[in-house]
Design an enzyme around this catalytic site. Sequence first.
Site, PDB file in Angstrom:
ATOM      1  N   CYS A 172      -2.309  -2.613   7.460  1.00 12.65           N
ATOM      2  CA  CYS A 172      -1.782  -2.521   8.820  1.00 12.65           C
ATOM      3  C   CYS A 172      -1.984  -1.087   9.327  1.00 12.65           C
ATOM      4  O   CYS A 172      -2.298  -0.179   8.550  1.00 12.65           O
ATOM      5  CB  CYS A 172      -0.302  -2.897   8.838  1.00 12.65           C
ATOM      6  SG  CYS A 172       0.782  -1.617   8.157  1.00 12.65           S
ATOM      7  N   CYS A 225       0.025   1.593   7.321  1.00  9.35           N
ATOM      8  CA  CYS A 225      -0.543   1.899   6.004  1.00  9.35           C
ATOM      9  C   CYS A 225      -1.854   2.664   6.134  1.00  9.35           C
ATOM     10  O   CYS A 225      -2.096   3.627   5.400  1.00  9.35           O
ATOM     11  CB  CYS A 225      -0.743   0.616   5.206  1.00  9.35           C
ATOM     12  SG  CYS A 225       0.809  -0.196   4.748  1.00  9.35           S
ATOM     13  N   GLU A 233       0.825  -1.205   0.000  1.00 10.44           N
ATOM     14  CA  GLU A 233       0.000   0.000   0.000  1.00 10.44           C
ATOM     15  C   GLU A 233       0.864   1.261   0.000  1.00 10.44           C
ATOM     16  O   GLU A 233       0.611   2.202  -0.749  1.00 10.44           O
ATOM     17  CB  GLU A 233      -0.924   0.036   1.229  1.00 10.44           C
ATOM     18  CG  GLU A 233      -1.905  -1.105   1.304  1.00 10.44           C
ATOM     19  CD  GLU A 233      -1.396  -2.294   2.113  1.00 10.44           C
ATOM     20  OE1 GLU A 233      -2.227  -2.994   2.701  1.00 10.44           O
ATOM     21  OE2 GLU A 233      -0.161  -2.517   2.163  1.00 10.44           O
TER      22      GLU A 233
END
Length: 153
Positions: free
Chosen positions: A82, A85, A55
């Site tokens: 996560c 990100c 990402e």
Amino acid sequence: MQDDQGYLQRAVALARDNLEAGGRPFGALLVKDGAVLAEAVNEIHLSGDPTAHAELLAMRAASQSLGPRLEGCVIYASGQPCPMCLAAMHLSGVSRAVFAIANEEGEPFGLSTAAIYQQLALPLAQQRLPVRHLPQAGATALYQRWKDLHAQG
């Protein structure tokens, strides 16, 4: 939203290809107005950079042409983003995120960031990572200077 399936399938295909190439099973693409601006895979295994998530790499690539603001963009990711990100998406103004595999599904494979989400939900003093605020005389003047410089433009 009608193209979510196709973009998400592409993210999963990128993850599959990365896995077969020796990487982790994560892929992402960044789309704006129906155009794919960037595709990326997790490159931690190549760079040794712990922030080389799919990402973030897609966002970095798109930012080369769009600049740091990504309003109107959608991130499609093979796995649940996560906290790092997700925070970057918030900070850059990404409009939406869509993912294929939830943390609960990745947990049995050691591919979940749910524990990090749980830590970040705690007050700083209760988190496992010690984080200390140590004020410095005059340091906030930096913020005032930044505001002054940007108010002129």
